[in-house]
Design a protein around this motif. Structure first.
Motif, PDB file in Angstrom:
ATOM      1  N   ARG A 129     -45.130  15.979  52.483  1.00 45.94           N
ATOM      2  CA  ARG A 129     -46.032  17.018  51.988  1.00 45.94           C
ATOM      3  C   ARG A 129     -47.478  16.780  52.403  1.00 45.94           C
ATOM      4  O   ARG A 129     -48.343  17.603  52.108  1.00 45.94           O
TER       5      ARG A 129
ATOM      6  N   GLN B  77     -49.857  21.167  56.776  1.00 43.02           N
ATOM      7  CA  GLN B  77     -48.712  22.019  56.445  1.00 43.02           C
ATOM      8  C   GLN B  77     -49.162  23.337  55.803  1.00 43.02           C
ATOM      9  O   GLN B  77     -48.525  24.373  55.990  1.00 43.02           O
TER      10      GLN B  77
ATOM     11  N   MET C 185     -47.402  25.280  58.397  1.00 47.67           N
ATOM     12  CA  MET C 185     -46.012  25.427  57.938  1.00 47.67           C
ATOM     13  C   MET C 185     -45.983  26.248  56.645  1.00 47.67           C
ATOM     14  O   MET C 185     -45.568  25.744  55.602  1.00 47.67           O
TER      15      MET C 185
ATOM     16  N   THR D   2     -44.962  29.013  53.711  1.00 46.69           N
ATOM     17  CA  THR D   2     -43.671  29.358  53.116  1.00 46.69           C
ATOM     18  C   THR D   2     -43.347  30.811  53.460  1.00 46.69           C
ATOM     19  O   THR D   2     -44.203  31.684  53.329  1.00 46.69           O
TER      20      THR D   2
ATOM     21  N   THR E 211     -39.685  26.770  54.490  1.00 45.42           N
ATOM     22  CA  THR E 211     -40.879  26.332  55.190  1.00 45.42           C
ATOM     23  C   THR E 211     -40.800  26.754  56.652  1.00 45.42           C
ATOM     24  O   THR E 211     -39.864  26.356  57.352  1.00 45.42           O
ATOM     25  N   ASN E 212     -41.750  27.555  57.100  1.00 40.29           N
ATOM     26  CA  ASN E 212     -41.744  28.019  58.486  1.00 40.29           C
ATOM     27  C   ASN E 212     -42.011  26.864  59.458  1.00 40.29           C
ATOM     28  O   ASN E 212     -43.046  26.203  59.382  1.00 40.29           O
ATOM     29  N   HIS E 213     -41.073  26.637  60.357  1.00 35.56           N
ATOM     30  CA  HIS E 213     -41.175  25.537  61.320  1.00 35.56           C
ATOM     31  C   HIS E 213     -41.629  26.006  62.711  1.00 35.56           C
ATOM     32  O   HIS E 213     -41.488  25.276  63.690  1.00 35.56           O
TER      33      HIS E 213
END
Ligand code: HEC
Ligand code: HEC
Ligand code: HEC
Ligand code: HEC
Ligand code: HEC
Length: 398
Positions: A181, A218, A222, A224, A230-232
């Motif tokens: 995180r 993130q 990254m 949500t 979680t968008n990669h």
């Protein structure tokens, strides 16, 4: 969430007694070279996002820009035992091809995982960030900056009761929020990197004030998605729409006698430089004044701001011993850095002859590569990466 668990479960239940799947339950199984399509069987959406990301294109055989530099500076990405000029294992692979680096291989087509670049296993088996500074001085980069597991997957929340199906098909997921995180997860590869002459090249972490740590990498890179995953896709410089979100461009103008005073304001919304990353990333602003018929009366540049309006050029300039601009691998000093600093606001002032001027327009362009590099490697690079992209527009009517 698009999980194909049900189908997989059914198939596995029927097939299990007869077939050994490549994703068998064994907490000690070495999954170092497991390919991402195996994870993608269940994590379909994340797999698709990752597949389109630069993380999935990061090797010399996939990314034409990196590939061009790698071949020029290091050697053949399909050869084994390649060494740098100093006789060392090429550090590039520690970040650009983690699975190959773990094996000490330089033959990127030897195993599918080597050429997957920064794949699921590269991130989801990292257990601890050690920092990029070696205890005895010098840098430890990419995989060398982490401790990692050969068998235990790491996740932001870890195993809960209804998730232990992973046990049935593969490894359990350990809880490692302290790493997953936080920005620490990215820093081994994104903090900084030097060339052979200790000159800072690709850098981002070193630009950010990590104290506080309230916004992580993130948070922006990254986000949500609306179905809670979680968008990669890890958007950055290769996605102009993402770049555009880091910058606010405004323009004001006022008449003073026979001059128009124009103030072009640029605000970097990011905790890192704008633009950040590879040393040849740059952006520039073109400013034009028009008469009532839309005819152009004045421009801040005749060709490109790099040539005749340096204050509208935002770039990192590397040089050699003779203070001449040079390419990243050869640089021995930093000649200049006019990129916007983290959260900086900068104003560009122009005085324009006012006769006939009724409107002024400013357009900002982002360029993955500087013009001299395009010239040098141009024929090896696809047209798209050489094309500057509009990232902001502003106009004012007098
Ligand atoms: C057989 C299906 C299946 C396969 C194969 C699979 N997963 Fe999962 N995984 C799941 C399910 C289901 C969950 C729980 C979903 C949820 O609620 O987040 C999960 C959860 C996770 C989590 C989140 C754990 C946490 O900390 O919250 C991570 C990370 C993860 N998987 C990574 C992987 C990786 C990497 C691979 C490939 C090595 C993989 N998975 C392969 C089904 C699978
Ligand atoms: C660059 C590192 C990186 C790579 C590569 C990567 N992940 Fe992740 N993944 C993360 C991080 C970081 C999180 C946690 C984000 C958070 O919760 O703040 C995460 C979260 C997850 C989760 C938890 C569920 C969710 O939606 O948050 C799953 C499942 C997952 N990843 C699967 C995968 C799979 C499958 C792949 C390969 C196709 C993959 N990851 C590649 C860094 C990575
Ligand atoms: C194992 C090393 C590694 C880790 C860990 C890693 N990255 Fe990367 N990342 C790379 C490499 C290498 C590239 C460059 C790929 C290329 O352009 O060839 C890259 C590219 C990117 C890009 C640029 C995309 C573009 O359009 O150019 C972004 C954004 C990014 N990473 C964000 C992150 C974030 C956020 C994390 C942490 C959650 C992370 N990365 C973790 C190695 C890593
Ligand atoms: C407030 C949102 C935000 C945060 C926080 C953030 N970034 Fe970015 N990042 C962006 C935007 C927008 C861009 C595109 C503009 C640019 O290239 O500077 C970007 C660009 C990048 C790129 C692309 C560089 C390239 O060469 O293509 C990388 C790599 C990157 N960020 C890494 C990171 C890392 C690592 C962190 C954490 C230390 C981080 N970012 C934190 C928004 C953010
Ligand atoms: C510490 C990790 C790290 C090391 C070591 C590293 N790179 Fe990178 N490199 C990155 C990251 C992260 C990016 C993408 C984001 C950015 O621009 O910072 C990148 C981007 C690049 C790019 C731009 C790719 C593009 O698509 O525009 C080139 C070219 C490149 N690296 C070449 C090399 C070469 C050649 C080596 C070895 C001599 C090397 N790198 C070593 C992390 C690293």
């Amino acid at each position: 969430m698009k999980l194909r668990i049900f189908t997989l479960l059914c198939i596995s239940l029927i097939a299990a007694p007869f077939a050994t799947t490549s994703f068998a339950a064994d907490p000690h199984k070495d999954i170092t070279n497991l390919t991402s399509d195996k994870c993608g069987k269940c994590h379909e959406e994340i797999y698709d996002q990752w597949k389109g990301s630069m993380h999935a294109q990061s090797t010399a055989l996939k990314d034409p820009i990196h590939g061009t530099f790698y071949s020029a500076v290091v050697g053949d990405p399909k050869a084994e035992g390649v060494k740098t000029g100093k006789g060392k294992y090429p550090v590039c692979l520690q970040c650009h091809a983690p699975a190959a680096a773990k094996a000490g291989s330089t033959k990127l087509d030897a195993k599918p995982a080597y050429n997957e670049g920064v794949n699921c296993i590269s991130c989801h088996t990292l257990t601890k960030f050690k920092g990029t500074k070696k205890p005895g001085g010098g840098l430890q980069l990419g995989m060398q900056a982490y401790e990692y597991s050969k068998s235990a997957l790491q996740g932001p929340m870890g195993t809960v009761k209804d998730r232990d199906h992973l046990k049935k098909y593969g490894q359990d997921v350990a809880s490692n929020a302290g790493l997953m995180r936080t920005s620490d997860l990215c820093m081994g590869c994104h903090d900084q990197r030097n060339n052979g002459n200790e000159i800072s090249l690709c850098q981002t972490g070193s630009e950010v004030d990590m104290a506080g740590g309230s916004t992580t990498c993130q948070t922006c890179h990254m986000p949500t998605t609306d179905d809670g995953i979680t968008n990669h896709a890890m958007m950055g410089g290769h996605m102009a729409k993402m770049v555009a979100r880091g910058l606010v461009l405004t323009i004001k103008a006022s008449k003073a006698g026979d001059k128009v005073k124009a103030v072009v304001k640029l605000q970097n919304l990011l905790p890192h430089a704008f633009p950040t990353g590879a040393p040849f990333r740059n952006f520039y602003v073109m400013i034009d004044a028009f008469d009532k018929d839309g005819k152009k009366l004045w421009s801040n540049t005749k060709s490109h701001p790099m040539k005749d309006d340096k204050k509208a050029m935002f770039m990192y300039t590397l040089g050699d011993e003779n203070h001449k601009p040079t390419s990243p691998p050869k640089a021995t000093q930093v000649l200049g850095d006019t990129r916007l600093k983290p959260n900086e606001t900068r104003e560009l002032l122009y005085e324009i002859a006012s006769a006939g001027v009724v409107s002024i327009k400013a357009t900002a362009y982002y360029d993955l590569l500087l013009n001299p590099i395009k010239k040098k490697f141009g024929d090896k690079l696809p047209a798209d990466v050489k094309q500057p992209k509009v990232i902001a527009r502003a106009d004012v009517t007098l």
